[in-house]
Design a protein around this motif. Structure first.
Motif, PDB file in Angstrom:
ATOM      1  N   ILE A 162       0.892  -1.118  -0.017  1.00 28.19           N
ATOM      2  CA  ILE A 162       0.094  -0.086   0.054  1.00 28.19           C
ATOM      3  C   ILE A 162       0.817   1.370  -0.056  1.00 28.19           C
ATOM      4  O   ILE A 162       0.690   2.309  -0.515  1.00 28.19           O
ATOM      5  CB  ILE A 162      -0.944   0.074   1.285  1.00 28.19           C
ATOM      6  CG1 ILE A 162      -1.932  -1.245   1.178  1.00 28.19           C
ATOM      7  CG2 ILE A 162      -1.789   1.141   1.476  1.00 28.19           C
ATOM      8  CD1 ILE A 162      -2.783  -1.132   2.432  1.00 28.19           C
ATOM      9  N   GLU A 163       2.047   1.259   0.938  1.00 29.57           N
ATOM     10  CA  GLU A 163       2.829   2.393   0.824  1.00 29.57           C
ATOM     11  C   GLU A 163       3.534   2.584  -0.502  1.00 29.57           C
ATOM     12  O   GLU A 163       3.605   3.847  -1.009  1.00 29.57           O
ATOM     13  CB  GLU A 163       3.923   2.237   1.887  1.00 29.57           C
ATOM     14  CG  GLU A 163       3.368   2.072   3.183  1.00 29.57           C
ATOM     15  CD  GLU A 163       4.287   1.703   4.351  1.00 29.57           C
ATOM     16  OE1 GLU A 163       5.656   1.350   3.786  1.00 29.57           O
ATOM     17  OE2 GLU A 163       4.189   1.651   5.551  1.00 29.57           O
ATOM     18  N   VAL A 164       3.819   1.601  -1.404  1.00 27.24           N
ATOM     19  CA  VAL A 164       4.420   1.739  -2.559  1.00 27.24           C
ATOM     20  C   VAL A 164       3.434   2.355  -3.589  1.00 27.24           C
ATOM     21  O   VAL A 164       3.727   3.296  -4.126  1.00 27.24           O
ATOM     22  CB  VAL A 164       4.925   0.730  -3.171  1.00 27.24           C
ATOM     23  CG1 VAL A 164       5.229   0.600  -4.666  1.00 27.24           C
ATOM     24  CG2 VAL A 164       6.047  -0.232  -2.352  1.00 27.24           C
TER      25      VAL A 164
ATOM     26  N   CYS B 242     -10.852  -7.028  15.517  1.00 30.30           N
ATOM     27  CA  CYS B 242     -12.126  -7.266  16.558  1.00 30.30           C
ATOM     28  C   CYS B 242     -12.329  -8.671  16.706  1.00 30.30           C
ATOM     29  O   CYS B 242     -12.681  -9.089  17.894  1.00 30.30           O
ATOM     30  CB  CYS B 242     -13.370  -6.570  15.728  1.00 30.30           C
ATOM     31  SG  CYS B 242     -12.855  -4.725  15.565  1.00 30.30           S
ATOM     32  N   SER B 243     -12.236  -9.647  15.841  1.00 30.16           N
ATOM     33  CA  SER B 243     -12.538 -10.923  16.130  1.00 30.16           C
ATOM     34  C   SER B 243     -11.854 -11.454  16.917  1.00 30.16           C
ATOM     35  O   SER B 243     -12.033 -12.575  17.763  1.00 30.16           O
ATOM     36  CB  SER B 243     -13.010 -11.631  14.809  1.00 30.16           C
ATOM     37  OG  SER B 243     -11.533 -11.866  14.050  1.00 30.16           O
ATOM     38  N   LEU B 244     -10.519 -11.057  16.853  1.00 30.66           N
ATOM     39  CA  LEU B 244      -9.621 -11.526  17.885  1.00 30.66           C
ATOM     40  C   LEU B 244      -9.284 -10.871  19.140  1.00 30.66           C
ATOM     41  O   LEU B 244      -8.312 -11.135  19.897  1.00 30.66           O
ATOM     42  CB  LEU B 244      -8.093 -11.678  17.027  1.00 30.66           C
ATOM     43  CG  LEU B 244      -7.941 -12.634  15.884  1.00 30.66           C
ATOM     44  CD1 LEU B 244      -6.699 -12.393  15.233  1.00 30.66           C
ATOM     45  CD2 LEU B 244      -7.948 -13.991  16.111  1.00 30.66           C
ATOM     46  N   GLY B 245     -10.090  -9.862  19.120  1.00 30.88           N
ATOM     47  CA  GLY B 245     -10.000  -8.924  20.407  1.00 30.88           C
ATOM     48  C   GLY B 245      -8.924  -8.128  20.463  1.00 30.88           C
ATOM     49  O   GLY B 245      -8.575  -7.736  21.578  1.00 30.88           O
ATOM     50  N   GLY B 246      -8.224  -7.795  19.494  1.00 31.99           N
ATOM     51  CA  GLY B 246      -7.296  -6.822  18.921  1.00 31.99           C
ATOM     52  C   GLY B 246      -7.909  -5.520  19.083  1.00 31.99           C
ATOM     53  O   GLY B 246      -9.068  -5.145  19.013  1.00 31.99           O
ATOM     54  N   ASN B 247      -7.010  -4.661  18.955  1.00 26.60           N
ATOM     55  CA  ASN B 247      -7.205  -3.195  18.948  1.00 26.60           C
ATOM     56  C   ASN B 247      -7.537  -2.889  17.411  1.00 26.60           C
ATOM     57  O   ASN B 247      -6.724  -3.143  16.719  1.00 26.60           O
ATOM     58  CB  ASN B 247      -5.973  -2.231  19.309  1.00 26.60           C
ATOM     59  CG  ASN B 247      -6.326  -0.850  19.221  1.00 26.60           C
ATOM     60  OD1 ASN B 247      -7.455  -0.474  18.695  1.00 26.60           O
ATOM     61  ND2 ASN B 247      -5.402   0.012  19.699  1.00 26.60           N
ATOM     62  N   ALA B 248      -8.871  -2.306  17.112  1.00 22.98           N
ATOM     63  CA  ALA B 248      -9.224  -1.993  15.838  1.00 22.98           C
ATOM     64  C   ALA B 248      -8.974  -0.791  15.296  1.00 22.98           C
ATOM     65  O   ALA B 248      -9.373  -0.583  14.140  1.00 22.98           O
ATOM     66  CB  ALA B 248     -10.798  -2.348  15.751  1.00 22.98           C
ATOM     67  N   ASN B 249      -8.286   0.086  16.123  1.00 19.78           N
ATOM     68  CA  ASN B 249      -7.917   1.346  15.637  1.00 19.78           C
ATOM     69  C   ASN B 249      -6.779   1.492  14.927  1.00 19.78           C
ATOM     70  O   ASN B 249      -5.790   1.140  15.397  1.00 19.78           O
ATOM     71  CB  ASN B 249      -7.639   2.277  16.903  1.00 19.78           C
ATOM     72  CG  ASN B 249      -8.973   2.286  17.820  1.00 19.78           C
ATOM     73  OD1 ASN B 249     -10.074   2.616  17.172  1.00 19.78           O
ATOM     74  ND2 ASN B 249      -9.057   2.720  18.966  1.00 19.78           N
ATOM     75  N   LEU B 250      -6.730   1.559  13.555  1.00 17.95           N
ATOM     76  CA  LEU B 250      -5.750   1.288  12.948  1.00 17.95           C
ATOM     77  C   LEU B 250      -5.117   2.618  12.415  1.00 17.95           C
ATOM     78  O   LEU B 250      -5.866   3.726  12.006  1.00 17.95           O
ATOM     79  CB  LEU B 250      -6.142   0.799  11.390  1.00 17.95           C
ATOM     80  CG  LEU B 250      -6.518  -0.771  11.579  1.00 17.95           C
ATOM     81  CD1 LEU B 250      -7.358  -1.437  10.294  1.00 17.95           C
ATOM     82  CD2 LEU B 250      -5.823  -1.680  12.429  1.00 17.95           C
ATOM     83  N   LYS B 251      -3.720   2.687  12.242  1.00 17.90           N
ATOM     84  CA  LYS B 251      -3.045   4.069  11.794  1.00 17.90           C
ATOM     85  C   LYS B 251      -2.950   3.984  10.338  1.00 17.90           C
ATOM     86  O   LYS B 251      -2.583   3.113   9.650  1.00 17.90           O
ATOM     87  CB  LYS B 251      -1.700   4.024  12.232  1.00 17.90           C
ATOM     88  CG  LYS B 251      -0.970   5.184  12.050  1.00 17.90           C
ATOM     89  CD  LYS B 251       0.474   5.331  12.503  1.00 17.90           C
ATOM     90  CE  LYS B 251       1.223   6.536  12.085  1.00 17.90           C
ATOM     91  NZ  LYS B 251       2.739   6.554  12.680  1.00 17.90           N
ATOM     92  N   LEU B 252      -3.660   5.019   9.754  1.00 13.98           N
ATOM     93  CA  LEU B 252      -3.502   5.089   8.201  1.00 13.98           C
ATOM     94  C   LEU B 252      -2.213   5.682   7.586  1.00 13.98           C
ATOM     95  O   LEU B 252      -1.499   6.256   8.249  1.00 13.98           O
ATOM     96  CB  LEU B 252      -4.743   6.069   7.648  1.00 13.98           C
ATOM     97  CG  LEU B 252      -6.137   5.470   8.082  1.00 13.98           C
ATOM     98  CD1 LEU B 252      -7.081   6.766   7.543  1.00 13.98           C
ATOM     99  CD2 LEU B 252      -6.379   4.301   7.252  1.00 13.98           C
ATOM    100  N   VAL B 253      -1.803   4.984   6.354  1.00 13.26           N
ATOM    101  CA  VAL B 253      -0.755   5.069   5.770  1.00 13.26           C
ATOM    102  C   VAL B 253      -1.057   6.839   5.056  1.00 13.26           C
ATOM    103  O   VAL B 253      -2.028   6.662   4.526  1.00 13.26           O
ATOM    104  CB  VAL B 253      -0.267   4.124   4.889  1.00 13.26           C
ATOM    105  CG1 VAL B 253       1.197   4.582   4.058  1.00 13.26           C
ATOM    106  CG2 VAL B 253       0.179   3.103   5.821  1.00 13.26           C
ATOM    107  N   SER B 254      -0.286   7.724   5.070  1.00 12.70           N
ATOM    108  CA  SER B 254      -0.563   8.795   4.059  1.00 12.70           C
ATOM    109  C   SER B 254       0.643   9.265   3.365  1.00 12.70           C
ATOM    110  O   SER B 254       1.834   8.551   3.509  1.00 12.70           O
ATOM    111  CB  SER B 254      -0.853   9.767   5.262  1.00 12.70           C
ATOM    112  OG  SER B 254       0.070  10.193   6.107  1.00 12.70           O
TER     113      SER B 254
END
Length: 355
Positions: free
Chosen positions: A99-101, A343-355
């Protein structure tokens, strides 16, 4: 193809792997459905390239041809967006690095669009001098002829200048050309389909943008010749188109033309014919009939140039917006899936977007 990359080598456009391996991917089998999607995409790309072939040599480089070329590019990027939807991305092995590329490379395409837009603004501003000259040529006083002559001199002075951003386009395009050498692809049939489709669109992008850059810079050195393997169904159409267009541009420059833009050359020729007449001031009224005819020709040529630039500028703006939207498409798909997974794994769903 496939040469080792080093820190000084341009980053790949899409690090999915060598595009020539897509025809016979190892470790992944392309289903009939995926193969049909790819073949349909490439058939449409072939058709777009074929439609850009010149009906006559006089058609290149006209603003109308450039507008068709930009519309063709715009359609290809919209087609990529449709393909992404049809592939039901994201694929499981989509990687943030990919995605970064893409974000990096699409930013370069947006920079090129901004440079073209800046050049349109410069040319449109130059045309204001032509309009003012035409306004003064409606009269027959020596004062008006002096003002008209001054306006035409101003037009000639500024039309031969160039926006510095156009120079930067060549560097960007050289980088994109170098990045056609791709690294290994991950084991994903969907990823291979998307990569091969994007490879074709990237070739089309570099070609069209290099033609625009050569036209706006007034230099055939800005043209890029791409050597594409004949294993792609769209290669013959692309090779014919590139050969005809690039040869015609180089021929025109070798003949001493300051611009390959037909509409601009027509205006320049009329201005050169008109200047000696109106420089005589009041004496120019002696040539009234001839003068009126030349002024009318200039008015028609200026109108054609203005309308052509306006339409082309609108198409580039539309292309700019499509590239922006495609960035959002590629950002949203993998990240939305990752959020669901977290979310299904109970993890943090707040994701940092690449800009």
């Amino acid at each position: 193809m496939g040469r080792p990359q080093d820190p000084h080598h341009p980053r790949s456009f899409f690090p999915f792997g060598n595009p020539f391996r897509v025809i016979a991917p190892k470790g992944s089998h392309m289903s009939p459905q995926l193969l049909a999607l790819l073949q349909a995409f490439e058939a449409r790309l072939t058709d777009r390239l074929s439609k850009l072939m010149l009906k006559s040599k006089e058609e290149a480089l006209s603003l109308s041809w450039m507008t068709k070329a930009m519309e063709s590019l715009l359609d290809s990027y919209n087609d990529i967006r449709t393909l992404i939807s049809d592939l039901e991305l994201p694929v499981s092995d989509w990687d943030d690095k990919w995605i970064e590329v893409y974000l990096d490379i699409s930013r370069k395409v947006l920079d090129i669009c901004n440079a073209f837009t800046s050049e349109f603004s410069r040319l449109i501003t130059c045309n204001l001098s032509l309009k003012f000259a035409l306004h003064n040529l409606d009269g027959n006083s020596s004062k008006q002829f002096v003002r008209a002559c001054s306006s035409l001199d101003d037009w000639k002075q500024h039309i031969h200048s160039m926006d510095h951003r156009i120079e930067k386009c060549s560097t960007i395009l050289d980088n994109l050309k170098g990045s056609l050498d791709l690294s290994k692809v991950k084991n994903s049939a969907k990823g291979k389909v998307l990569m091969q489709a994007m490879y074709g669109v990237k070739v089309q992008t570099v070609f069209v943008c290099s033609v625009f850059t050569a036209a706006f810079s007034g230099s055939p050195k800005k043209l890029i010749d791409l050597d594409v393997a004949d294993m792609y169904s769209w290669t013959p159409a692309f090779s014919r188109l590139q050969s005809v267009i690039n040869e015609e541009i180089r021929t025109r420059f070798s003949n001493g033309k300051f611009s390959v833009l037909i509409e601009l050359e027509v205006v320049d020729a009329i201005v050169k014919e008109l200047n000696p007449t109106i420089q005589g001031g009041a004496d120019a009224t002696v040539e009234t009939k001839s003068l009126l005819k030349t002024v009318e020709e200039l008015g028609n040529a200026e109108e054609k140039l203005s309308k052509g630039l306006d339409l082309l500028a609108k198409r580039v703006d539309q292309f700019f917006k499509v590239v922006l939207t495609s960035r959002d498409d590629l950002l949203f798909a993998p990240r939305s899936a990752k959020a669901v997974k977290n979310c299904s794994l109970g993890g943090n769903a707040n994701l940092k977007l690449v800009s």
